[in-house]
Design a protein around this motif. Structure first.
Motif, PDB file in Angstrom:
ATOM      1  N   ASP A 189      42.978  20.812  49.999  1.00  0.00           N
ATOM      2  CA  ASP A 189      44.513  20.916  49.567  1.00  0.00           C
ATOM      3  C   ASP A 189      43.865  21.863  48.118  1.00  0.00           C
ATOM      4  OD1 ASP A 189      45.710  20.742  51.678  1.00  0.00           O
ATOM      5  OD2 ASP A 189      45.629  18.870  51.379  1.00  0.00           O
ATOM      6  N   THR A 190      43.359  20.793  47.521  1.00  0.00           N
ATOM      7  CA  THR A 190      43.396  21.338  46.237  1.00  0.00           C
ATOM      8  C   THR A 190      42.514  22.834  45.501  1.00  0.00           C
ATOM      9  OG1 THR A 190      43.170  18.810  44.808  1.00  0.00           O
ATOM     10  CG2 THR A 190      42.252  20.883  43.184  1.00  0.00           C
ATOM     11  N   CYS A 191      41.691  23.118  46.612  1.00  0.00           N
ATOM     12  CA  CYS A 191      40.798  24.162  46.451  1.00  0.00           C
ATOM     13  C   CYS A 191      41.616  24.974  47.045  1.00  0.00           C
ATOM     14  CB  CYS A 191      39.582  23.795  47.167  1.00  0.00           C
ATOM     15  SG  CYS A 191      38.149  23.050  46.550  1.00  0.00           S
ATOM     16  N   ASN A 192      42.792  24.944  48.154  1.00  0.00           N
ATOM     17  CA  ASN A 192      43.663  25.707  48.940  1.00  0.00           C
ATOM     18  C   ASN A 192      44.396  26.392  47.351  1.00  0.00           C
ATOM     19  OD1 ASN A 192      43.329  26.837  51.584  1.00  0.00           O
ATOM     20  ND2 ASN A 192      43.952  24.925  52.416  1.00  0.00           N
ATOM     21  N   VAL A 193      44.592  25.576  46.997  1.00  0.00           N
ATOM     22  CA  VAL A 193      46.016  26.129  45.958  1.00  0.00           C
ATOM     23  C   VAL A 193      44.819  26.537  44.488  1.00  0.00           C
ATOM     24  CG1 VAL A 193      47.436  24.882  43.362  1.00  0.00           C
ATOM     25  CG2 VAL A 193      47.197  23.316  45.831  1.00  0.00           C
ATOM     26  N   LEU A 194      44.178  26.081  44.206  1.00  0.00           N
ATOM     27  CA  LEU A 194      43.034  27.160  43.355  1.00  0.00           C
ATOM     28  C   LEU A 194      42.643  27.934  44.480  1.00  0.00           C
ATOM     29  CD1 LEU A 194      41.247  24.208  41.838  1.00  0.00           C
ATOM     30  CD2 LEU A 194      42.772  25.758  41.169  1.00  0.00           C
ATOM     31  N   ALA A 195      42.458  28.622  44.950  1.00  0.00           N
ATOM     32  CA  ALA A 195      42.418  29.615  45.387  1.00  0.00           C
ATOM     33  C   ALA A 195      43.578  30.543  45.764  1.00  0.00           C
ATOM     34  CB  ALA A 195      41.916  29.452  47.112  1.00  0.00           C
ATOM     35  N   MET A 196      44.303  29.950  45.586  1.00  0.00           N
ATOM     36  CA  MET A 196      45.498  30.817  45.711  1.00  0.00           C
ATOM     37  C   MET A 196      45.893  31.059  44.318  1.00  0.00           C
ATOM     38  SD  MET A 196      48.175  29.084  48.800  1.00  0.00           S
ATOM     39  CE  MET A 196      49.442  30.676  48.258  1.00  0.00           C
ATOM     40  N   ALA A 299      33.165  29.530  42.458  1.00  0.00           N
ATOM     41  CA  ALA A 299      33.444  28.290  42.005  1.00  0.00           C
ATOM     42  C   ALA A 299      34.590  28.095  42.979  1.00  0.00           C
ATOM     43  CB  ALA A 299      34.294  27.568  41.054  1.00  0.00           C
ATOM     44  N   VAL A 300      35.608  28.083  43.288  1.00  0.00           N
ATOM     45  CA  VAL A 300      36.586  28.289  44.346  1.00  0.00           C
ATOM     46  C   VAL A 300      35.907  28.703  45.760  1.00  0.00           C
ATOM     47  CG1 VAL A 300      38.847  29.133  45.559  1.00  0.00           C
ATOM     48  CG2 VAL A 300      38.484  28.781  42.561  1.00  0.00           C
ATOM     49  N   LYS A 301      35.128  29.579  45.995  1.00  0.00           N
ATOM     50  CA  LYS A 301      34.512  30.124  47.780  1.00  0.00           C
ATOM     51  C   LYS A 301      33.989  28.890  48.158  1.00  0.00           C
ATOM     52  CE  LYS A 301      34.604  35.423  47.555  1.00  0.00           C
ATOM     53  NZ  LYS A 301      33.358  36.146  47.302  1.00  0.00           N
TER      54      LYS A 301
END
Length: 434
Positions: A189-196, A299-301
């Motif tokens: 979920d954190t990565c999802n937020v960071l990606a957005m 990093a996000v990917k």
């Protein structure tokens, strides 16, 4: 962690046994905890496909599609709660020990008996399987994008799906306790937020290059496609009853659900519009593929792919348990698994077979956006619109006013038409035509 679309990857098991009689277990979740659980259950990586949906439909048509999908899903969730409340009121009038409707499958069983339970749970499990396939496609395409400029032979998503993801998921399938994997859900979920956040940052940097003349409406063929993606992004229907039951004060659930849907819909529309304005006709079906290969995007990917790979077993958990329950009750399985060692072999073999089937399907999917639109147009639409309207009509009966019946029939007919037309569009113009 939500499904790739939105359905919860931590959705409770919908088993095939009939509901047992017991009194309702009072939940203890506050409104803030429930709000967080709703967001986690709905928002997933499917949101990263919204800008592409806006490209296909146009920014105005995409906006209307997301708004209508959000409002309709919210309304139909309320229909489910009304159905459950009506059933439990009826049980209270007849017996002292009421039957607690715990799941979507329980509701289906009350309306259509065993057939209703199997149909509802088949749709839920198909939705879970669709989300699992979307996970693998998403991971494969993102990993492929990291190598496409350096080594074309290693850039095929199929290579990553079979050579990296399948062995990893087979190893993870031996883990029986989900609690050991659950921390990765928060990381995902954190990565999802960071990606957005990173996508939005890149788009803001391109603000001066925005083309405000992007098409508002790209023709009728784009509408069902965008509608399917939007419905997929709001998926999470099987969590409605458990989430409502988890609240200490259930009377507040409708307002909490409304706040959650208003916030999620606003984020979805904003993300879709800005992504389309930034990249226009170059918008990819996964918006992270439009990002430059700088350190933050890489990093996000990578973070997204790692987190999703480790939360993948949670997506498959309901499927595993249903299959294992059926195996345990079958006569031939009991003969084969005559001891504990044979039983473990049989269960792990079944899990590996499920993984092999899902990875094979994922390797055949030509595009992430086309696939999630197809899932949204079929099983998600049936779960979100067709079944709730049908249950409401049959269970509420004479209690419904004329306008309420009219609304239910409208949702039912539009849901069926959308599922049929959206399926045809996704298959003929996007999947078969790819």
């Amino acid at each position: 962690m939500a499904t790739t679309g939105g359905s919860s990857s931590t959705a409770p098991l919908l088993d095939g046994s009939p509901p047992t009689s017991h009194r309702r277990i009072v939940g203890g979740a506050t409104w803030a905890q429930t709000l967080g659980n709703i967001v986690v259950s709905i928002v997933g990586t499917g949101v990263l496909g919204l800008p592409y949906a806006f490209r296909m439909a146009g920014w105005l048509a995409g906006t209307l599609g997301v708004a209508v999908a959000g409002a309709s899903t919210f309304f139909c969730m309320l229909l489910l709660i009304q159905c459950r409340d009506r059933l439990e009121e009826h049980e209270d009038e007849e017996i002292s020990d009421q039957v607690h409707i715990q799941s979507y499958g329980d509701l289906g069983a009350k309306v259509f008996g065993t057939t209703g339970r199997y149909l509802t749970e088949l749709l839920v499990l198909t939705s879970q399987a669709g989300s699992a396939v979307a996970y693998l496609v998403f991971i494969g395409q993102n990993l492929s994008s990291l190598f496409i400029k350096t080594n074309q032979s290693l850039a095929s998503p199929t290579i990553f799906i079979f050579c990296l993801l399948l062995p990893l998921e087979i190893i993870l399938s031996f883990i029986r306790s989900l609690s050991s994997i659950a921390p990765f859900s928060a990381f995902a979920d954190t990565c999802n937020v960071l990606a957005m956040a990173i996508v939005i940052k890149e788009e803001i940097q391109m603000f001066n290059q925005f083309s405000w003349e992007r098409s508002a409406f790209n023709g009728t063929w784009g509408l069902p496609f965008a509608g399917g993606v939007a419905v997929f992004c709001f998926d999470g229907f099987s969590m409605t009853l458990p989430l409502e039951a988890s609240m200490a004060d259930r009377r507040k659930f409708r307002w909490v659900l409304l706040v959650a849907f208003m916030a999620i819909t606003t984020v979805y529309i904003s993300f879709g519009i800005f992504g389309y304005l930034a990249y226009g006709d170059e918008t990819k079906d996964i918006i992270t593929l439009n990002l430059p290969n700088n350190w933050s995007a890489i990093a996000v990917k990578v973070g997204l792919c790692i987190a999703l790979a480790f939360t993948f077993p949670i997506i498959l958990h309901p499927i595993y348990e249903i299959i294992e329950m059926k195996l345990a009750s079958s006569g031939w399985s009991q003969k084969f698994c005559c001891n504990a060692h044979g039983e473990r072999l049989g269960l792990h073999g079944a899990r590996m077979l499920v993984l092999l089937i899902i990875t094979t399907v994922a390797s055949c999917i030509p595009g992430f956006g086309a696939f999630i639109s197809l899932v949204g147009s079929t099983v998600s639409a049936a779960l979100a619109f067709v079944l709730p309207a049908t249950f409401h009509l049959l269970l509420m009966g004479s209690k419904l006013k004329l306008w309420q019946r009219a609304v239910d029939y409208l949702i039912l007919l539009v849901g069926i038409a959308f599922a049929g037309y959206g399926t045809y569009d996704a298959l003929s113009h996007h999947i078969m035509g790819s």
